[in-house]
Scaffold this active site. Structure first.
Site, short mmCIF file in Angstrom:
data_model
loop_
_atom_site.label_atom_id
_atom_site.label_comp_id
_atom_site.label_asym_id
_atom_site.label_seq_id
_atom_site.Cartn_x
_atom_site.Cartn_y
_atom_site.Cartn_z
CE LYS A 1 -9.55 1.59 1.33
NZ LYS A 1 -8.19 1.58 0.84
CG ASP B 1 -4.98 -0.15 12.32
OD1 ASP B 1 -5.52 -1.14 12.84
OD2 ASP B 1 -4.96 0.04 11.09
N PRO C 1 -0.32 -2.28 8.43
CG PRO C 1 1.05 -3.68 7.14
CD PRO C 1 -0.33 -3.08 7.20
N GLY C 2 1.60 -0.25 8.23
CA GLY C 2 2.46 0.94 8.25
C GLY C 2 3.00 1.43 6.92
N GLY C 3 2.39 0.97 5.83
CA GLY C 3 2.88 1.38 4.50
C GLY C 3 2.77 2.88 4.24
CB SER D 1 -0.87 0.05 1.25
OG SER D 1 -1.76 -0.98 1.26
C1 LIG Z 1 -6.04 -1.16 4.03
S1 LIG Z 1 -5.47 -1.31 5.66
C2 LIG Z 1 -4.35 0.01 5.80
C3 LIG Z 1 -3.02 -0.26 5.18
C4 LIG Z 1 -2.03 0.83 5.51
N1 LIG Z 1 -2.41 2.10 4.91
C5 LIG Z 1 -0.66 0.46 5.00
O1 LIG Z 1 -0.18 1.10 4.07
O2 LIG Z 1 -0.03 -0.44 5.57
C6 LIG Z 1 -6.82 -0.75 6.59
C7 LIG Z 1 -6.55 -0.64 8.07
O3 LIG Z 1 -7.61 0.11 8.64
C8 LIG Z 1 -7.82 -0.36 9.92
N2 LIG Z 1 -9.14 0.09 10.38
C9 LIG Z 1 -10.35 -0.22 9.85
N3 LIG Z 1 -11.32 0.41 10.54
C10 LIG Z 1 -10.70 1.14 11.50
C11 LIG Z 1 -11.15 2.01 12.51
N4 LIG Z 1 -12.46 2.26 12.69
N5 LIG Z 1 -10.25 2.59 13.31
C12 LIG Z 1 -8.92 2.35 13.14
N6 LIG Z 1 -8.43 1.54 12.20
C13 LIG Z 1 -9.31 0.94 11.39
C14 LIG Z 1 -7.66 -1.85 9.83
O4 LIG Z 1 -7.31 -2.41 11.08
C15 LIG Z 1 -6.53 -1.98 8.80
O5 LIG Z 1 -5.28 -2.13 9.44
#
Ligand SMILES: C[S@@+](CC[C@H](N)C(=O)[O-])C[C@H]1O[C@@H](n2cnc3c(N)ncnc32)[C@H](O)[C@@H]1O
Length: 353
Positions: free
Chosen positions: A303, A238, A220-222, A186
Site C-alpha cells: 500500500k 487474521d 473476509p477471504g477474497g 479484493s
Molecule cells: C485489505 S484487508 C484483506 C482483504 C482480503 N485480502 C480479502 O481479499 O478479503 C486487510 C486485512 O488485514 C488484516 N490485518 C491487518 N493487520 C494485520 C496483522 N498485523 N495481522 C493479521 N491481520 C492483519 C485486517 O484485519 C484486514 O482483515
C-alpha cells in the site's frame, strides 16, 4: 500506390496509466530512457491518465518492463490526428497510409472523457477497418499493429506496437468477472495477479491441489477464495471474521493471530499478503519468510503512501534484495506491478531458488 513494410520513425512513446499516477509513470519513463542514454522529455496532465515521452532512442520499453504503465505504444507523430464529427475516417486513413498493420486497435485513457468513447468506437470500428482493408493498410502478414489512442471525439494519438510489447488486454485492462460467491471484491486483485504474472503452464504447475498457502491479513477471504478455487489448502491469518462459506470448503484453517508474528509449522508453497501496513514493513516480512525457507514464492500488496510512491517501491525492492542476499538466496523473480484492480498500491511477485 506502393506500401512499405518498413517501421516508421518513432518519435516517442505514450503510456496509459491509472488516473493520479501520471507522475510515477513519467518518472519511470524518464528513468528507463535515461538509463539507456536516450535524450527526451515527458509531458502529462495531472489526472490525465496518460504520459508522453518525446525523444530519440534506439530501444523502447515493453509495457511489462514498467510498473505504473498499463499500456505503452510507440508514437510515430509528434501531433495527434485531428478529425471532426462528420468525417473521422479520411484523416485517420491518411495518417495510416504508407504502412501496413496487422490490426488497428482503439484505446482510450481511463478518464471520464476517455471512457465516454465506447459508443464512438462501436460506430467507427467497422467502417474504419473496412476502409483500411480496401486501402491495403490492413495486412495480416504485417508484424506491427496500429493503436489509435483517443483523447476525445476530435483527436487521437497514433501509435504502433509489435506483438509482446503491449499487454494482451485492450488498454492493459483485463475484463475479469466478479465471482458471485467470492467474499470480497479484493478477490479480483489476486485473480488479476495470477493472470498477469503467470502463464498458463506456470498456473497449472503452481496453482493446484496438493499445494499449500498462508494468507496473511486474509479476512473476509477474497484472496483465500482464489487459492481455494485452485485446490490449495490455505492457512488464513487474521483477527477478523472469515466468510462462512469459504470455511465450509474444508480447505481453510483460520488462525486468529498477528500476521507479523505467525510462522507455519512446516514450509508452504505460497505466501500471500494483503495486510494494510507500511510497505517497508511488509517487504521485510516477505523477504524474511523466503530467506528463512518458510515459503518459496510470495505474492503481496504494498500500500503506497501519497507522496514518493516510486521511491517507496524502490526502497522495498532494496529491502528484499538485501535480505535475500544476506541469506544466500538467489532471487528467481522479483516483479512489481500496479495492476488494474490495484488502487493506491502495487502487487509484487517474488520467487527464490
Ligand atoms: C485489505 S484487508 C484483506 C482483504 C482480503 N485480502 C480479502 O481479499 O478479503 C486487510 C486485512 O488485514 C488484516 N490485518 C491487518 N493487520 C494485520 C496483522 N498485523 N495481522 C493479521 N491481520 C492483519 C485486517 O484485519 C484486514 O482483515
Amino acid at each position: 500506390m506502393s506500401y512499405s513494410s518498413k517501421t516508421p520513425a518513432i518519435v516517442g512513446v505514450l503510456a496509459l496509466c491509472r488516473i493520479g499516477f501520471e507522475r510515477e509513470c513519467s518518472s519511470e519513463l524518464e528513468r528507463w530512457f535515461g538509463e539507456r542514454g536516450a535524450d527526451g522529455y515527458v509531458k502529462f496532465e495531472k489526472l490525465g491518465g496518460q504520459v508522453i515521452w518525446f525523444g530519440q532512442a534506439k530501444q523502447f520499453p515493453k509495457t511489462s518492463e514498467l510498473i505504473f504503465a498499463r499500456q505503452v505504444v510507440k508514437l510515430i507523430s509528434k501531433t495527434p490526428v485531428y478529425f471532426d464529427n462528420k468525417d473521422r475516417i479520411t484523416p485517420i486513413l491518411s495518417a495510416l497510409e504508407g504502412q501496413s498493420y496487422s490490426a488497428i486497435y482503439f484505446d482510450n485513457t481511463d478518464t471520464n472523457d476517455g471512457n465516454s468513447m465506447a459508443d464512438l468506437f462501436h460506430r467507427l470500428q467497422k467502417p474504419l477497418l473496412s476502409a483500411a482493408g480496401k486501402a491495403n493498410i490492413l495486412n495480416r502478414e504485417a508484424s506491427q499493429r496500429a493503436h489509435l489512442v483517443f483523447i476525445d471525439g476530435t483527436a487521437a494519438w497514433l501509435g504502433i506496437s509489435e506483438p509482446g510489447e503491449t499487454l494482451k488486454w485492450p488498454m492493459g485492462i483485463p475484463r475479469l468477472k466478479m465471482p458471485q460467491d467470492a467474499p470480497s471484491r479484493s478477490t479480483l486483485k489476486l485473480a488479476e495477479a495470477f493472470a498477469y504474472f503467470m502463464d498458463k503452464e506456470e498456473q497449472t504447475e503452481w496453482l493446484r491441489e496438493g499445494l499449500t498457502a498462508v494468507d496473511l491479513g486474509a479476512c473476509p477471504g477474497g484472496w483465500t477464495y482464489q487459492l481455494v478455487k485452485h485446490g490449495l489448502q490455505v492457512i488464513a491469518i487474521d483477527n477478523g471474521a472469515m466468510n462462512e462459506k469459504i470455511m465450509e470448503t474444508g480447505q481453510v484453517e483460520h488462525i486468529k493471530a498477528d500476521g507479523f508474528v505467525y510462522r507455519p509449522p512446516r514450509p508452504v508453497h505460497w505466501l500471500v499478503c494483503d495486510m494494510v501496513e507500511k510497505p517497508a514493513r511488509v517487504a521485510q516480512l516477505m523477504a524474511d519468510w523466503l530467506a528463512d525457507g518458510d515459503a518459496q514464492r510470495a505474492m503481496f500488496n504494498l500500500k503506497l503512501p501519497m507522496k514518493t510512491r516510486l521511491d517507496e517501491v524502490e526502497y522495498c525492492r532494496e529491502i528484499i534484495e538485501e535480505r535475500l542476499k544476506q541469506a544466500g538466496k538467489k532471487i528467481e523473480r522479483l516483479q512489481f506491478r500496479q495492476l488494474y484492480h490495484d488502487r493506491e498500491e502495487v502487487t509484487v511477485y517474488l520467487i527464490v531458488k
